[in-house]
Motif scaffolding. Structure first.
Motif, PDB file in Angstrom:
ATOM      1  N   ASN A   2     -62.196  -8.035   6.221  1.00  0.00           N
ATOM      2  CA  ASN A   2     -61.888  -9.459   6.384  1.00  0.00           C
ATOM      3  C   ASN A   2     -60.841  -9.611   7.483  1.00  0.00           C
ATOM      4  OD1 ASN A   2     -61.013 -12.115   6.202  1.00  0.00           O
ATOM      5  ND2 ASN A   2     -61.505 -12.223   4.017  1.00  0.00           N
ATOM      6  N   ILE A   3     -61.328  -9.839   8.709  1.00  0.00           N
ATOM      7  CA  ILE A   3     -60.434  -9.900   9.870  1.00  0.00           C
ATOM      8  C   ILE A   3     -59.444 -11.051   9.760  1.00  0.00           C
ATOM      9  CG2 ILE A   3     -60.351 -10.237  12.357  1.00  0.00           C
ATOM     10  CD1 ILE A   3     -61.452  -7.574  11.492  1.00  0.00           C
ATOM     11  N   GLN A   4     -59.944 -12.240   9.404  1.00  0.00           N
ATOM     12  CA  GLN A   4     -59.052 -13.399   9.361  1.00  0.00           C
ATOM     13  C   GLN A   4     -57.963 -13.237   8.304  1.00  0.00           C
ATOM     14  OE1 GLN A   4     -58.857 -15.589  11.561  1.00  0.00           O
ATOM     15  NE2 GLN A   4     -60.714 -15.057  12.676  1.00  0.00           N
ATOM     16  N   ASN A 262     -50.794 -21.104  21.341  1.00  0.00           N
ATOM     17  CA  ASN A 262     -51.522 -20.096  20.587  1.00  0.00           C
ATOM     18  C   ASN A 262     -52.944 -20.591  20.326  1.00  0.00           C
ATOM     19  OD1 ASN A 262     -52.415 -18.244  18.618  1.00  0.00           O
ATOM     20  ND2 ASN A 262     -50.316 -17.917  17.946  1.00  0.00           N
ATOM     21  N   ASN A 263     -53.919 -19.697  20.498  1.00  0.00           N
ATOM     22  CA  ASN A 263     -55.318 -20.089  20.280  1.00  0.00           C
ATOM     23  C   ASN A 263     -55.525 -20.730  18.914  1.00  0.00           C
ATOM     24  OD1 ASN A 263     -56.734 -19.130  22.707  1.00  0.00           O
ATOM     25  ND2 ASN A 263     -55.982 -17.123  22.075  1.00  0.00           N
ATOM     26  N   ALA A 264     -54.835 -20.211  17.920  1.00  0.00           N
ATOM     27  CA  ALA A 264     -55.033 -20.706  16.561  1.00  0.00           C
ATOM     28  C   ALA A 264     -54.522 -22.131  16.386  1.00  0.00           C
ATOM     29  CB  ALA A 264     -54.316 -19.781  15.574  1.00  0.00           C
ATOM     30  N   ASP A 265     -53.725 -22.618  17.322  1.00  0.00           N
ATOM     31  CA  ASP A 265     -53.120 -23.943  17.177  1.00  0.00           C
ATOM     32  C   ASP A 265     -53.856 -25.037  17.948  1.00  0.00           C
ATOM     33  OD1 ASP A 265     -51.068 -22.950  15.564  1.00  0.00           O
ATOM     34  OD2 ASP A 265     -49.846 -22.410  17.298  1.00  0.00           O
ATOM     35  N   VAL A 266     -54.889 -24.678  18.689  1.00  0.00           N
ATOM     36  CA  VAL A 266     -55.548 -25.639  19.566  1.00  0.00           C
ATOM     37  C   VAL A 266     -56.099 -26.827  18.793  1.00  0.00           C
ATOM     38  CG1 VAL A 266     -57.494 -25.985  21.130  1.00  0.00           C
ATOM     39  CG2 VAL A 266     -56.105 -23.928  21.308  1.00  0.00           C
ATOM     40  N   LEU A 319     -58.763 -12.686  17.763  1.00  0.00           N
ATOM     41  CA  LEU A 319     -57.488 -12.835  18.474  1.00  0.00           C
ATOM     42  C   LEU A 319     -57.385 -14.162  19.209  1.00  0.00           C
ATOM     43  CD1 LEU A 319     -56.963  -9.250  19.967  1.00  0.00           C
ATOM     44  CD2 LEU A 319     -55.944 -10.228  17.912  1.00  0.00           C
ATOM     45  N   THR A 320     -58.515 -14.690  19.655  1.00  0.00           N
ATOM     46  CA  THR A 320     -58.471 -15.924  20.452  1.00  0.00           C
ATOM     47  C   THR A 320     -58.959 -17.136  19.678  1.00  0.00           C
ATOM     48  OG1 THR A 320     -60.713 -15.707  21.379  1.00  0.00           O
ATOM     49  CG2 THR A 320     -58.930 -14.534  22.515  1.00  0.00           C
ATOM     50  N   ASN A 321     -59.249 -16.951  18.390  1.00  0.00           N
ATOM     51  CA  ASN A 321     -59.791 -18.044  17.578  1.00  0.00           C
ATOM     52  C   ASN A 321     -61.047 -18.624  18.208  1.00  0.00           C
ATOM     53  OD1 ASN A 321     -58.007 -18.127  15.349  1.00  0.00           O
ATOM     54  ND2 ASN A 321     -58.056 -20.368  15.415  1.00  0.00           N
ATOM     55  N   GLY A 322     -61.813 -17.758  18.813  1.00  0.00           N
ATOM     56  CA  GLY A 322     -63.051 -18.200  19.423  1.00  0.00           C
ATOM     57  C   GLY A 322     -62.898 -18.903  20.749  1.00  0.00           C
ATOM     58  N   PHE A 374     -43.641 -10.548  20.382  1.00  0.00           N
ATOM     59  CA  PHE A 374     -43.339 -11.604  21.344  1.00  0.00           C
ATOM     60  C   PHE A 374     -44.634 -12.242  21.838  1.00  0.00           C
ATOM     61  CE2 PHE A 374     -39.083  -9.910  21.489  1.00  0.00           C
ATOM     62  CZ  PHE A 374     -38.327 -11.057  21.679  1.00  0.00           C
ATOM     63  N   TYR A 375     -45.665 -11.409  21.952  1.00  0.00           N
ATOM     64  CA  TYR A 375     -47.006 -11.918  22.203  1.00  0.00           C
ATOM     65  C   TYR A 375     -47.811 -11.587  20.946  1.00  0.00           C
ATOM     66  CZ  TYR A 375     -45.661 -12.441  27.077  1.00  0.00           C
ATOM     67  OH  TYR A 375     -45.026 -12.821  28.237  1.00  0.00           O
ATOM     68  N   PRO A 376     -47.955 -12.554  20.021  1.00  0.00           N
ATOM     69  CA  PRO A 376     -48.583 -12.254  18.733  1.00  0.00           C
ATOM     70  C   PRO A 376     -49.944 -11.578  18.852  1.00  0.00           C
ATOM     71  CG  PRO A 376     -47.594 -14.430  18.692  1.00  0.00           C
ATOM     72  CD  PRO A 376     -47.500 -13.954  20.106  1.00  0.00           C
ATOM     73  N   SER A 377     -50.704 -11.942  19.878  1.00  0.00           N
ATOM     74  CA  SER A 377     -52.037 -11.343  20.006  1.00  0.00           C
ATOM     75  C   SER A 377     -51.941  -9.830  20.223  1.00  0.00           C
ATOM     76  CB  SER A 377     -52.796 -11.994  21.168  1.00  0.00           C
ATOM     77  OG  SER A 377     -52.119 -11.799  22.393  1.00  0.00           O
ATOM     78  N   LEU A 378     -50.862  -9.357  20.843  1.00  0.00           N
ATOM     79  CA  LEU A 378     -50.729  -7.924  21.062  1.00  0.00           C
ATOM     80  C   LEU A 378     -50.465  -7.191  19.752  1.00  0.00           C
ATOM     81  CD1 LEU A 378     -48.683  -7.729  24.394  1.00  0.00           C
ATOM     82  CD2 LEU A 378     -51.161  -7.871  24.036  1.00  0.00           C
ATOM     83  N   PHE A 379     -49.669  -7.798  18.899  1.00  0.00           N
ATOM     84  CA  PHE A 379     -49.438  -7.183  17.587  1.00  0.00           C
ATOM     85  C   PHE A 379     -50.706  -7.266  16.736  1.00  0.00           C
ATOM     86  CE2 PHE A 379     -48.162  -7.467  13.114  1.00  0.00           C
ATOM     87  CZ  PHE A 379     -47.535  -6.235  12.972  1.00  0.00           C
ATOM     88  N   ASP A 380     -51.348  -8.436  16.747  1.00  0.00           N
ATOM     89  CA  ASP A 380     -52.578  -8.596  15.967  1.00  0.00           C
ATOM     90  C   ASP A 380     -53.656  -7.617  16.439  1.00  0.00           C
ATOM     91  OD1 ASP A 380     -51.351 -10.596  14.554  1.00  0.00           O
ATOM     92  OD2 ASP A 380     -52.312 -12.239  15.643  1.00  0.00           O
ATOM     93  N   ALA A 381     -53.715  -7.394  17.749  1.00  0.00           N
ATOM     94  CA  ALA A 381     -54.697  -6.434  18.276  1.00  0.00           C
ATOM     95  C   ALA A 381     -54.441  -5.050  17.693  1.00  0.00           C
ATOM     96  CB  ALA A 381     -54.627  -6.396  19.799  1.00  0.00           C
TER      97      ALA A 381
END
Length: 523
Positions: A2-4, A262-266, A319-322, A374-381
């Protein structure tokens, strides 16, 4: 898997750390822009990162600059003539140029700035790119009169102008001699840009004031060229590391511009009548880097096993919320050279990954993976890679660093593997050069295939689009075979502003540009 859920757990931890940073912010009409970390210096292209570049390029300008579409146009120059043999570039400076201190800009200033750039003691980011180790070798710079500068190259290259315009080179910005003290030490930029440094309070903000001596060339405002007249008295770049705090500050009006949504906030931000959101495809690169001299990762079978253990499309989606498609090429998706080969995404194959690991004699030794929040996508990756690779039997241990330390480790090549993000490179040759080179001379380079380096060098001398595409297709196959890195996506640049902000425009490079931006009248 479950990635999300995995990422939501991580996000929840981040939210708990949210501070009330916004409540202490100024309430005057200075336009406030969020940056996620303090700048490293104000010296163009020296001890820099993306935030440093973005702010410095409000204060200094080079001879040429990028437009929104990644083409090059004159900036301080009013014309650029290239000799028939491609070795001589003659720049004619615009009339009436002044530095922010009111002093006129002449060719002597261009020469003195250049001489400092190519002095190794300056540690200019792009020194090797113009002195024979990179795309060009400038053998002479002459100033026959106060308005003319002539650069002579050892051999022709299609990328000379693109190189000196690069944001990570500080746009090869020209600055007044008073930018340095009597001992030649950098003090602050005194340039020709639309803003000038007013105050840098370390760890809190950088405030720029409108340059009263700015001389506009007129024309369309695009990229870093055209009319850059400031329409606000000052702009303050606020250091707000946490994404949730930055979003809260935008909602409350404590900041006016959030250039890196952040992609998730768009979806959420787009639904607010207090805000305006826009987005464009990015020319950057988010990637997974391997140190090919690492005791484990020097074995290409382990690097290939890591690649095969990953579902690249699923990682990019998460990572990019699509917002951005997967892209396994160093050439960004918006590039006209992102063709069929560049768009191919290999499927996940755990059986093949396990076979490669067995052949390599891998027995679960830990692989240290560097990341930053600092760049959440890097940690999430890193979290996603760790989980997926574990299914193939690969043991990844994540070490979380602050951005400055991660950047230092990257620059020194001091890592086994890491999640990393590159700023935009607007030509495929520069994209390859960004990751390729001699590790002995440039430890930050990840790919040092000798044949690949020759082809990259050749690409800088070819102007024909079909020939270049054929060469980039060959490079694509070579770098994928070596797996020194795994590109994930080139991303989408998303910006959000308060509803009363006018003129702000997001662009593929992603850096905030505060010239031509104003508050709506009466709001």
């Amino acid at each position: 898997m479950n990635i999300q859920s995995l990422l939501k757990t991580t996000a929840a931890i981040t939210l708990l750390a949210t501070t009330a940073a916004g409540t202490a912010m100024a309430q005057d009409k200075t336009m406030r822009v969020r940056i996620n970390a303090d700048i490293r210096s104000t010296d163009p292209g020296v001890n820099r990162d993306a935030n440093s570049d973005a702010i410095v390029l409000h204060m200094v300008e080079g001879l040429v600059g990028y437009k929104d579409d990644a083409s090059i146009a004159p900036l301080l120059a009013k014309s650029v003539d290239v000799s028939p043999d491609g070795k001589t570039y003659t720049f004619k400076l615009r009339d009436g140029l002044k530095f922010s201190n009111g002093e006129p800009l002449t060719s002597a200033d261009v020469l003195s700035s250049w001489q400092r750039y190519v002095d190794p003691k300056t540690a200019w980011r792009c020194l090797k790119d113009v002195t024979g180790s990179g795309v060009a070798n400038v053998t002479n710079v002459a100033v026959p009169d106060a308005a003319t500068v002539v650069f002579t190259l050892e051999k022709p290259t299609a990328l000379f102008l693109a190189t000196i315009a690069r944001t990570d080179c500080g746009g090869t910005g020209i600055y007044h001699r008073s930018s340095l003290d009597a001992q030649g030490k950098w003090v602050k930029p005194v340039g020709t840009g639309p803003f000038m440094l007013q105050e840098w309070r370390s760890g809190q903000y950088v405030q720029l004031a409108a340059n009263p001596n700015y001389v506009s060339p007129g024309g369309e405002r695009t990229g870093y060229v055209g009319d850059k007249q400031p329409k606000i008295a000052a702009t303050r770049f606020m250091v707000i590391p946490d994404d949730a705090a930055a979003k809260a500050a935008l909602y409350s009006g404590d900041i006016d511009v959030l250039s890196d949504v952040n992609n998730a906030d768009v979806e959420e931000l787009s639904g607010s009548d207090k805000l305006k959101v826009d987005k464009v495809a990015s020319m950057g690169l988010t990637s997974l880097l391997f140190q090919t001299r690492d005791p484990l990762l020097k074995d290409i079978r382990i690097r290939k096993a890591l690649l095969l253990s990953l579902d690249i499309a699923q990682i990019s989606e998460a990572l990019t919320n699509g917002q951005s498609p997967a892209n396994l090429s160093v050439i960004p998706v918006p590039s006209p050279y992102s063709g069929k080969l560049q768009k191919e995404i290999p499927g996940r194959n755990l059986d093949e990954a396990k076979k490669l690991l067995a052949d390599a004699g891998y027995k679960g030794q830990p692989i240290k993976w560097l990341a930053t929040k600092f760049y959440p996508s890097l940690f999430d990756a890193a979290v996603l890679v760790q989980a997926m690779a574990q299914e193939a039997g690969i043991n990844i241990e994540i070490e979380t660093l602050d951005w400055a330390t991660l950047l230092d480790r990257y620059t020194a090549g001091n890592y086994s593997a890491m999640s990393f993000t590159y700023s935009a490179r607007l030509d495929p040759s520069l994209s390859y050069d960004m990751v390729s080179g001699s590790k002995d001379k440039s430890p930050n380079k990840v790919w040092d295939n000798p044949e690949g380096l020759k082809l990259i060098a050749a690409s800088t001398t070819i102007g024909d689009a079909k020939e270049r595409q054929a060469l980039f297709d060959k490079l694509e196959g070579m770098i994928r075979a070596d797996v020194p890195l795994i590109p994930l996506y080139s991303g989408t640049r998303i910006g959000a502003v308060r509803a009363n902000v006018e003129g702000y425009k997001t662009w593929p490079v992603g850096y905030p540009r505060m010239w031509g931006v104003s508050f709506a009248q009466g709001k």
